[in-house]
Design an enzyme around this catalytic site. Structure first.
Site, PDB file in Angstrom:
ATOM      1  N   SER A   1       1.645  -9.701  -1.040  1.00 50.82           N
ATOM      2  CA  SER A   1       1.289  -8.121  -0.993  1.00 50.82           C
ATOM      3  C   SER A   1       1.638  -7.560   0.447  1.00 50.82           C
ATOM      4  O   SER A   1       1.895  -6.484   0.658  1.00 50.82           O
ATOM      5  CB  SER A   1      -0.339  -7.896  -1.502  1.00 50.82           C
TER       6      SER A   1
ATOM      7  N   LYS B   1       0.890  -1.094  -0.119  1.00 55.43           N
ATOM      8  CA  LYS B   1       0.069  -0.004   0.046  1.00 55.43           C
ATOM      9  C   LYS B   1       0.855   1.415   0.002  1.00 55.43           C
ATOM     10  O   LYS B   1       0.515   2.434  -0.601  1.00 55.43           O
ATOM     11  CB  LYS B   1      -0.929   0.050   1.454  1.00 55.43           C
TER      12      LYS B   1
ATOM     13  N   GLU C   1      -9.572   7.049   4.405  1.00 56.84           N
ATOM     14  CA  GLU C   1     -10.468   6.065   5.018  1.00 56.84           C
ATOM     15  C   GLU C   1      -9.916   4.857   5.221  1.00 56.84           C
ATOM     16  O   GLU C   1      -9.071   4.546   4.436  1.00 56.84           O
ATOM     17  CB  GLU C   1     -11.989   6.198   4.574  1.00 56.84           C
TER      18      GLU C   1
HETATM   19  C1  LIG Z   1      -5.145  -3.778   1.598  1.00 54.74           C
HETATM   20  C2  LIG Z   1      -4.403  -5.005   1.135  1.00 54.74           C
HETATM   21  C3  LIG Z   1      -4.742  -5.930   0.275  1.00 54.74           C
HETATM   22  C4  LIG Z   1      -6.231  -5.752  -0.591  1.00 54.74           C
HETATM   23  O1  LIG Z   1      -6.003  -4.629  -1.403  1.00 54.74           O
HETATM   24  P1  LIG Z   1      -5.542  -4.597  -3.044  1.00 54.74           P
HETATM   25  O2  LIG Z   1      -6.119  -2.992  -3.332  1.00 54.74           O
HETATM   26  O3  LIG Z   1      -6.537  -5.572  -3.564  1.00 54.74           O
HETATM   27  O4  LIG Z   1      -4.300  -4.873  -3.059  1.00 54.74           O
HETATM   28  C5  LIG Z   1      -3.966  -7.131  -0.063  1.00 54.74           C
HETATM   29  N1  LIG Z   1      -3.063  -7.323   0.771  1.00 54.74           N
HETATM   30  C6  LIG Z   1      -2.509  -6.719   1.514  1.00 54.74           C
HETATM   31  C7  LIG Z   1      -1.378  -6.885   2.614  1.00 54.74           C
HETATM   32  C8  LIG Z   1      -3.291  -5.397   2.123  1.00 54.74           C
HETATM   33  O5  LIG Z   1      -2.941  -4.798   3.211  1.00 54.74           O
END
Ligand SMILES: *Cc1c(COP(=O)(O)O)cnc(C)c1O
Length: 416
Positions: A387, A98, A120
């Site tokens: 992610s 993010k 938010e």
């Molecule tokens: C917020 C988040 C997501 C989901 O958000 P996307 O916009 O679909 O990437 C996925 N993995 C993690 C670790 C997150 O914090």
């Protein structure tokens, strides 16, 4: 006149806000000049060498890019199929991908002369990344959070406040993410001049979907380079989890026009297929307009937004990027689901075999990758986007794997 056929990349970057029928900019009149200014600034920065240099320097110095590209030899051998690799976005500052689009947007807000950032957050991860970037760049930061999320995500509220952000609990509606989005829009309508709304995924009105994709595409660019350096070629498949779609678009963008690279998004299958038990909008959602954009949303019979469930807070969202909706229709990205149970099992498998604890969101992508790898030859290459890292999920994974030690810990906390 001959029809000009654009590549997928060009279609997205040159779009005026529509990706096939999806996207658009459905906001109150008073915000239109603001969104037009953001769209114009986004156009400018794509060719502004100074901006891009500062962006890359900040990604490197503050967030720790490039992130590691890690072979998973033990799991690959155990599964006995394709070779698995992960892109470790969990090594970023604040623990997930993010921060990539937070840094990009905060620099763009500064360029627009905005001094005040609003955001938010549901689980708090986006608020946490936003608060860190605002502190770093000297921007005032206000984060809206539904009252229920505010209570159940205390650690992230605490981090945001420590970083100097003002966290506002929202008492309206169901007191969760959608109510926080409404509160943020209200704030923006009331203070359009000085405020920049920093959005947390590749969703929302134009230009946010394309802009956040642009700020995330570094993930796929690094994967391309690292995969070639490690294996001598491009991957056969790239797999990412899908909440709003930012980590998936970040991973996929660089490969969109490489027809031989299969792109797979994995949605939250939750605990079943009934309404309210999952967050699989591309599988089970219906087309509609919500929160400023046209895409797939989970809705009830009469078109109200339906409730969602996922063991991972980051996938627990009712909508999805209009860009992914378009790429799904075009057949360029394929969508699958993984359940809560499968995601939890994937966390444990990766932890035990490779010493890496992924976020529960990312674990959905791993769960599908493990199934797929088993069906593929040994020389095939699968890359999974990790992610985020799993520390934030302590109380959820602990309840699942070590119920007793969690109870002992809670008892001790209460007695002390
Ligand atoms: C917020 C988040 C997501 C989901 O958000 P996307 O916009 O679909 O990437 C996925 N993995 C993690 C670790 C997150 O914090």
């Amino acid at each position: 006149m001959e029809a000009i056929s654009l590549s997928f990349q060009d279609t997205i970057l040159q779009s005026q806000g529509y990706f096939g029928p999806y996207g658009g900019c459905f906001v109150p009149e008073v915000l239109l000049p603001n969104l037009a200014a953001i769209a114009a600034a986004f156009e400018d920065i794509k060719t502004d060498a100074d901006f891009l240099a500062e962006l890359h320097q900040t990604l490197q110095d503050f967030s720790g890019r490039p992130t590691a590209f890690t072979p998973l030899p033990t799991l690959s051998t155990q599964i006995g199929g394709a070779q698995l690799f992960l892109k470790n976005e969990g090594l970023n500052h604040t623990g997930a991908h993010k921060i990539n689009h937070c840094i990009g947007q905060a620099l763009l807000a500064k360029r627009l002369g905005k001094k005040r950032i609003i955001a938010e957050t549901g689980a708090g991860q986006h608020g946490y990344a936003t608060a860190a970037v605002c502190a770093r760049l000297g921007l005032d930061c206000t984060v809206y959070m539904g009252r229920i999320d505010y209570e159940r995500q205390r650690p992230n509220v605490y981090w945001m406040e420590l970083l100097g952000a003002k966290v506002v609990p929202v008492e309206d509606g169901s007191q969760t993410l959608n109510d926080a989005v409404i509160a943020a829009f209200k704030d923006w309508v009331a203070h359009p001049e000085e405020t920049y709304y920093l959005l947390g995924s590749a969703v929302g009105p134009h230009p946010y979907p394309a802009m956040n994709t642009y700020f995330q595409k570094i993930v796929g660019e690094e994967i391309r380079e690292q995969c070639i350096a490690t294996t001598g070629r491009l991957p056969d498949a790239c797999i990412a989890c899908v909440g709003g779609g930012s980590n998936a678009m970040g991973m996929f963008f660089d490969f969109l026009d490489e027809a031989d690279v299969q792109l797979i998004g994995v949605e939250a299958g939750g605990r079943g297929e009934k309404p309210g038990e999952h967050a699989a909008k591309l599988r089970q959602g219906k087309v509609g307009v919500f929160e400023g954009y046209h895409s797939y949303f989970l809705q009830d019979q009469v078109g109200n937004i339906a409730s969602t469930h996922s063991v991972s807070a980051g996938l627990d969202y009712c909508g999805v990027s209009p860009i992914l909706a378009f790429l799904g229709d075009e057949g360029r990205v394929q969508f699958e689901v993984a359940s809560d149970e499968e995601a939890l099992a994937a966390v444990q498998a990766l932890a035990r075999a490779e010493g890496i604890i992924p976020a529960l969101e990312s674990a959905h992508a791993f769960a599908h990758a493990f199934k797929m790898a088993a069906q593929m030859p040994k020389d095939a290459i699968i890359v999974v986007n990790a992610s985020g890292r799993g520390e934030k999920d302590l109380f959820i994974t602990m309840r699942h794997f070590q119920e007793e030690s969690l109870k002992t810990y809670a008892r001790k906390l209460l007695n002390d």
